[in-house]
Design a protein around this motif. Structure first.
Motif, PDB file in Angstrom:
ATOM      1  N   MET A  70       0.826  -1.205   0.000  1.00 15.92           N
ATOM      2  CA  MET A  70       0.000   0.000   0.000  1.00 15.92           C
ATOM      3  C   MET A  70       0.860   1.256   0.000  1.00 15.92           C
ATOM      4  O   MET A  70       0.554   2.228  -0.716  1.00 15.92           O
ATOM      5  N   THR A  90       0.953   3.769  -3.175  1.00 14.76           N
ATOM      6  CA  THR A  90       0.490   5.135  -2.926  1.00 14.76           C
ATOM      7  C   THR A  90       1.514   6.161  -3.404  1.00 14.76           C
ATOM      8  O   THR A  90       1.180   7.108  -4.137  1.00 14.76           O
ATOM      9  N   ASN A 144       0.857   8.322  -6.876  1.00 13.23           N
ATOM     10  CA  ASN A 144       0.685   9.770  -6.771  1.00 13.23           C
ATOM     11  C   ASN A 144       1.825  10.533  -7.439  1.00 13.23           C
ATOM     12  O   ASN A 144       1.613  11.635  -7.959  1.00 13.23           O
ATOM     13  N   SER A 193      -2.396  14.698  -4.585  1.00  9.27           N
ATOM     14  CA  SER A 193      -1.368  13.656  -4.678  1.00  9.27           C
ATOM     15  C   SER A 193      -0.196  13.956  -3.750  1.00  9.27           C
ATOM     16  O   SER A 193       0.302  13.071  -3.053  1.00  9.27           O
ATOM     17  N   ASP A 233      -1.258  13.313  -0.225  1.00 11.44           N
ATOM     18  CA  ASP A 233      -1.361  11.885   0.077  1.00 11.44           C
ATOM     19  C   ASP A 233       0.008  11.254   0.327  1.00 11.44           C
ATOM     20  O   ASP A 233       0.141  10.349   1.156  1.00 11.44           O
ATOM     21  N   VAL A 244       0.795   9.297   3.921  1.00  8.98           N
ATOM     22  CA  VAL A 244       1.232   7.926   4.202  1.00  8.98           C
ATOM     23  C   VAL A 244       2.645   7.894   4.784  1.00  8.98           C
ATOM     24  O   VAL A 244       2.986   7.008   5.577  1.00  8.98           O
ATOM     25  N   PRO A 301      -5.591   6.727   0.242  1.00  6.69           N
ATOM     26  CA  PRO A 301      -4.559   7.387  -0.571  1.00  6.69           C
ATOM     27  C   PRO A 301      -4.032   6.513  -1.703  1.00  6.69           C
ATOM     28  O   PRO A 301      -3.644   7.025  -2.760  1.00  6.69           O
ATOM     29  N   MET A 302      -4.022   5.186  -1.505  1.00  2.00           N
ATOM     30  CA  MET A 302      -3.582   4.287  -2.568  1.00  2.00           C
ATOM     31  C   MET A 302      -4.602   4.248  -3.705  1.00  2.00           C
ATOM     32  O   MET A 302      -4.243   4.154  -4.888  1.00  2.00           O
ATOM     33  N   ASN A 346      -6.680   6.697  -4.570  1.00  5.76           N
ATOM     34  CA  ASN A 346      -6.849   7.990  -5.243  1.00  5.76           C
ATOM     35  C   ASN A 346      -6.303   7.999  -6.667  1.00  5.76           C
ATOM     36  O   ASN A 346      -7.033   8.308  -7.618  1.00  5.76           O
TER      37      ASN A 346
END
Length: 316
Positions: free
Chosen positions: A36, A40, A44, A69, A72, A76, A285-286, A288
């Protein structure tokens, strides 16, 4: 009494209580978190690079997506690396300044994302409901304001919380029952009177969470009404596709994050709270970049053009 005072003043470190899983499931947690995190960051970065390199994507909608992006990636990076380190080393210690910094970054990103999603909803409202005035309303000054205001308000809100929490005493326990330094969990550990901070958190949830969500709902009510009035089925499909990706992310992020903070503790356990937190700190977030790329013809076209360009360079 002396031991109590020493324990109360020695706030050099905390201990994080991550997921209560058997040892056999630790590799699964580590592998899933790594996947993940990497997806992510990579996804992004690709979205940001695409918007930067493709002139056709130099529009307010994609500039907002770039801001989301970047946010995010910070999001993370503030929580998942520490979770990975704990999973590998089984060392759950986190220094007090590191804990405050983690809480600051997390709170900063949550507040910023709430407001960024609201700005994106307003952009889609103008584009679909008043398209003839889009370039006039979404001018350069308006775009800069809608980009910068979420970052500024998110930063100030997180800074206030970080300063207030850094001055609290933690006499009873230094064990944080979470996989990161969550504001709500840390407040529950404090031995000081936190009534003022709890009121601030409640106000924050209203102004940075509920009110933006209501604004998004109002925007999409107008958007859906306008789309249904379009006579052409092709026109309706095109209009809906331009905002469906954003609506998907709004439902995912708001649904999970608000339920985590606004549902009373008696209605869900701490372990469920951790799972909900992992969903909106890692999974959303992954998703998105995936949602915005797989459901957007312009982004897919930009990816296809870059892939063809790379293949052409390799073949020559």
């Amino acid at each position: 009494m002396k031991e109590y005072l020493t324990n109360c003043t020695a706030q050099s470190e905390f201990r994080l209580s991550v997921f209560s899983l058997p040892d056999a499931f630790q590799p699964v947690l580590f592998s899933g978190t790594v996947v993940m995190f990497l997806l992510t960051v990579l996804g992004n970065l690709i979205i940001t690079g695409l918007v930067y390199r493709t002139p056709e994507l130099h529009t307010p909608m994609y500039y907002f997506l770039c801001n989301l992006s970047v946010e995010d990636i910070i999001y993370v990076s503030s929580t998942l690396p520490k979770l990975l380190a704990i999973t590998i080393t089984a060392d759950t210690r986190i220094m007090f300044p590191e804990c405050i910094a983690q809480m600051f970054l997390f709170t900063f990103c949550v507040g910023t994302e709430f407001l960024l999603l609201s700005s994106m909803a307003y952009d889609r409202y103008v584009a679909i409901c008043v398209p003839l005035r889009y370039t006039i309303i979404m001018n350069e000054d308006m775009c800069i304001g809608l980009f910068s205001l979420p970052w500024l308000l998110g930063f100030l809100n997180a800074l206030i919380h970080a300063v207030l929490v850094s001055h609290l005493s933690f006499c009873h326990s230094h064990n944080i029952n979470h996989f990161f330094c969550d504001l709500k969990t840390m407040l529950a550990l404090s031995s000081d009177d936190i009534t003022t901070i709890e009121m601030l958190v409640a106000v924050e949830c209203v102004f940075l969470g509920v009110m933006p969500f209501v604004m998004i709902l109002m925007s999409y009510t107008c958007i859906i009404t306008t789309i249904l009035m379009i006579r052409s089925s092709t026109g309706r499909a095109k209009a809906f596709s331009s905002c469906s990706s954003h609506l998907t992310i709004v439902v995912l992020f708001y649904g999970v994050s608000l339920s985590s903070y606004m549902i009373p503790e008696s209605l869900h356990s701490q372990e469920q709270d951790k799972v909900l937190s992992l969903i909106y700190t890692a999974l959303v977030p992954m998703l998105n970049p995936l949602v915005y790329s797989l459901r957007n013809k312009q982004v897919l076209g930009a990816i296809d053009a870059i892939v063809k360009r790379c293949l052409k360079c390799l073949s020559s």
